[in-house]
Design an enzyme around this catalytic site. Structure first.
Site, PDB file in Angstrom:
ATOM      1  N   GLU A  52      11.123  16.291  15.415  1.00  0.00           N
ATOM      2  CA  GLU A  52      11.449  16.250  13.985  1.00  0.00           C
ATOM      3  C   GLU A  52      10.559  17.280  13.265  1.00  0.00           C
ATOM      4  O   GLU A  52       9.338  17.220  13.346  1.00  0.00           O
ATOM      5  CB  GLU A  52      11.141  14.833  13.484  1.00  0.00           C
ATOM      6  CG  GLU A  52      11.646  14.525  12.114  1.00  0.00           C
ATOM      7  CD  GLU A  52      11.338  13.071  11.708  1.00  0.00           C
ATOM      8  OE1 GLU A  52      10.362  12.475  12.203  1.00  0.00           O
ATOM      9  OE2 GLU A  52      12.082  12.545  10.869  1.00  0.00           O
ATOM     10  N   LYS A  81       0.850  -1.201   0.000  1.00  0.00           N
ATOM     11  CA  LYS A  81       0.000   0.000   0.000  1.00  0.00           C
ATOM     12  C   LYS A  81       0.878   1.241   0.000  1.00  0.00           C
ATOM     13  O   LYS A  81       1.589   1.512   0.961  1.00  0.00           O
ATOM     14  CB  LYS A  81      -0.891   0.028   1.234  1.00  0.00           C
ATOM     15  CG  LYS A  81      -1.832   1.213   1.182  1.00  0.00           C
ATOM     16  CD  LYS A  81      -2.315   1.644   2.539  1.00  0.00           C
ATOM     17  CE  LYS A  81      -2.993   2.998   2.453  1.00  0.00           C
ATOM     18  NZ  LYS A  81      -2.038   4.101   2.276  1.00  0.00           N
ATOM     19  N   CYS A  94      13.513  11.280   6.539  1.00  0.00           N
ATOM     20  CA  CYS A  94      13.711  10.796   7.918  1.00  0.00           C
ATOM     21  C   CYS A  94      15.140  11.049   8.374  1.00  0.00           C
ATOM     22  O   CYS A  94      15.418  11.049   9.572  1.00  0.00           O
ATOM     23  CB  CYS A  94      13.465   9.300   8.004  1.00  0.00           C
ATOM     24  SG  CYS A  94      11.870   8.836   7.423  1.00  0.00           S
ATOM     25  N   GLU A 144      11.328   1.268   9.292  1.00  0.00           N
ATOM     26  CA  GLU A 144      12.196   2.452   9.227  1.00  0.00           C
ATOM     27  C   GLU A 144      11.345   3.627   9.669  1.00  0.00           C
ATOM     28  O   GLU A 144      10.394   4.012   8.983  1.00  0.00           O
ATOM     29  CB  GLU A 144      12.726   2.630   7.799  1.00  0.00           C
ATOM     30  CG  GLU A 144      13.917   3.549   7.748  1.00  0.00           C
ATOM     31  CD  GLU A 144      13.669   4.748   6.881  1.00  0.00           C
ATOM     32  OE1 GLU A 144      13.510   5.857   7.453  1.00  0.00           O
ATOM     33  OE2 GLU A 144      13.611   4.590   5.650  1.00  0.00           O
TER      34      GLU A 144
HETATM   35  C1  SIN Z   1      16.783   8.208   1.619  1.00  0.00           C
HETATM   36  O1  SIN Z   1      17.571   9.083   1.960  1.00  0.00           O
HETATM   37  O2  SIN Z   1      17.027   7.369   0.749  1.00  0.00           O
HETATM   38  C2  SIN Z   1      15.436   8.065   2.271  1.00  0.00           C
HETATM   39  C3  SIN Z   1      15.303   8.906   3.449  1.00  0.00           C
HETATM   40  C4  SIN Z   1      14.017   8.609   4.178  1.00  0.00           C
HETATM   41  O3  SIN Z   1      13.699   7.430   4.410  1.00  0.00           O
HETATM   42  O4  SIN Z   1      13.307   9.542   4.547  1.00  0.00           O
END
Ligand code: SIN
Length: 489
Positions: free
Chosen positions: A392, A185, A295, A261
């Protein structure tokens, strides 16, 4: 040409190679949900809004396809992945345009994301052939001990809106290489590029039922079905720590395997002995790539007293030159924020910091009444009690915090529930090793502001996640280990 026309043209192009929705198992529904362009608010598409019962059917299809897919040779699976890689590369312009329309990032960044997505598929097309087992010297002569690796089974995957193409590839390429089947999804804000990639995957020759796409606006209902359906053996999720906790709870009844993640709060530390120009370049990358919506974005920039003024001046000067606007205009380095909530959060962080004594060096305000654009912003005189130092931000806001003592900055950098990415700039080798080993993070960038690569293990510790994506380690997350003990020899 309006953006909607551009999108239609590009979707038509990819449609020539297979009907996107039907090829990926999307079913028609009476209810539909809208997808908007965050730059203009334009309606881009209205997609079938699949329900939990549709998800259950997709899981049944994935389960039915499982044995046959796992039964192919590694080379056969690898060949299909190679063909998918080539199709993604051949359609980079179409895929990037769709991505920019639905997510807003500048077209050059969208192209770079599609290349990155293709690189994951290429990597796992290669790795598919290297799923090795083990033989173990037995403690007695009448036995032989072996370990074989087998696919986990049906994988439920949930991908985010900030990297709507590369996160799809990063999850499903290793799963497919391992012999797993997938129900995925994509985020409801950015489902179109995922649809196009699934369409190309069907063209590449993945058999019916191996890849199943869910278009849905109710992420909670889909997540619940994926976590509670016993046919799903693993959940792979990229998104917030809060949603990760919920999915973990929901998966715990059946002890499903998980790869998560999750959120970050990345420190970016500049020591007195750093190359300042390189540190400024790195901070621009680490903070403003994807408009700060990653992230691994630098969320707290700590600068040692001896270089604080020099770094702040040069950094603010570079940030003032970053142009913001529609991702299709080549000079724009930063697109819109994904939605009005994101805009409200960044405004609240700036307000809170200013009230508590911070200085806005550049930016600080939303741009225009249409869209969700925010000025690239640098704030100095930031202290630990401000919201920007603790939460964040997920936007183009860079807070700079001054420090004196290197040991104290390591303690501050580690003082968070998160442990995804950290960065630092220094030249003294002894310091480089001390800091690299002391930072409690899954990934540390040393004299670089960018580290994501298909060849390296991406992932966090603490409440930033479990498992790794990319590299040979990313493949292990989709494999079970089976011990075989042969007796009576
Ligand atoms: C990335 O830098 O490839 C992804 C970063 C994220 O997961 O926000």
């Amino acid at each position: 040409m309006t953006l909607t026309q551009a999108l239609k043209k590009h979707i038509k192009n990819t449609k020539r190679f297979g009907d996107l929705a039907a090829a990926a198992g999307v079913v028609e529904t009476a209810r539909r949900f809208p997808v908007h362009n965050p730059s203009t608010g334009e309606l881009l598409a209205e997609l079938p809004d699949m329900q939990a019962s549709d998800v259950a059917l997709a899981i049944d299809r994935a389960d039915a396809a499982r044995e046959r897919w796992a039964g192919l040779t590694a080379r056969e699976r690898s060949d299909i992945l190679w063909r998918w890689h080539q199709l993604i590369v051949d359609h980079i312009d179409d895929l990037a345009a769709i991505l920019t329309c639905e997510m807003g990032k500048p077209l050059a960044e969208a192209k770079s994301e599609i290349s990155h997505a293709a690189a994951y598929v290429r990597w796992y097309a290669e790795e598919a052939n290297r799923i090795y087992g083990e033989t173990i010297p037995a403690p007695s002569t009448d036995r032989r001990l072996l370990v074989i690796k087998q696919p986990v089974g049906v994988v439920g995957a949930i991908t985010p809106w900030n990297f709507p193409a590369s996160m799809v590839a990063r999850k499903i390429a290793p799963a497919l290489a391992a012999g797993c089947t997938i129900v995925l999804k994509p985020a409801q804000q950015t489902p179109l590029v995922a649809g196009a990639m699934f369409g190309l995957a069907r063209m590449a020759g993945f058999p019916e039922g191996v890849l199943n796409l869910i278009y849905a606006s109710d992420g909670d209902a889909v997540g619940k079905e994926l976590c509670s359906n016993p046919k799903v053996r693993k959940i792979s999720f990229t998104g917030s720590t809060e949603v990760g906790r919920l999915l973990m709870r929901q998966s715990s009844d059946q002890i499903k395997r998980i790869s998560f993640e999750l959120g970050g709060n990345a420190p970016f530390i500049v020591f007195d002995d750093a190359d300042i120009d390189a540190a400024v370049d790195g901070a621009i990358q680490a903070k403003f790539r994807n408009g700060g919506q990653t992230c691994v974005s630098a969320n707290r920039i700590y600068v040692q007293a001896g270089v604080y003024h020099l770094f702040s001046e040069r950094f603010a000067e570079r940030v003032r030159r970053l142009q913001v606007g529609d991702g299709f205009k080549p000079d724009n380095a930063i697109g819109p924020l994904i939605d009005s909530h994101a805009l409200a959060k960044i405004e609240a962080h700036v307000d809170d910091a200013v009230k508590k004594g911070a200085t806005v060096r550049c930016g600080g305000r939303r741009i225009g009444a249409k869209g969700t654009f925010f000025e690239p912003t640098v704030i100095t005189n930031v202290v630990g009690s401000m919201r920007i130092a603790q939460e964040e931000t997920f936007g183009p806001l860079a807070p700079i915090i001054r420090f004196e003592d290197p040991e104290q900055v390591i303690r501050k950098a580690n003082d968070t529930i998160y442990g995804l990415a950290a960065y630092f700039y220094a030249s003294n080798l002894k310091r480089v090793w001390r800091v690299a080993e002391a930072l409690e993070y899954g990934m540390v960038g040393i004299n670089t502001g960018r580290m994501s690569s298909e060849a390296a293990p991406f992932g966090g510790i603490k409440q930033s996640g479990i498992g790794r994506e990319g590299s040979r380690h990313g493949l292990e997350d989709y494999l079970e280990m089976k011990y075989l003990c042969m007796g009576g020899l």
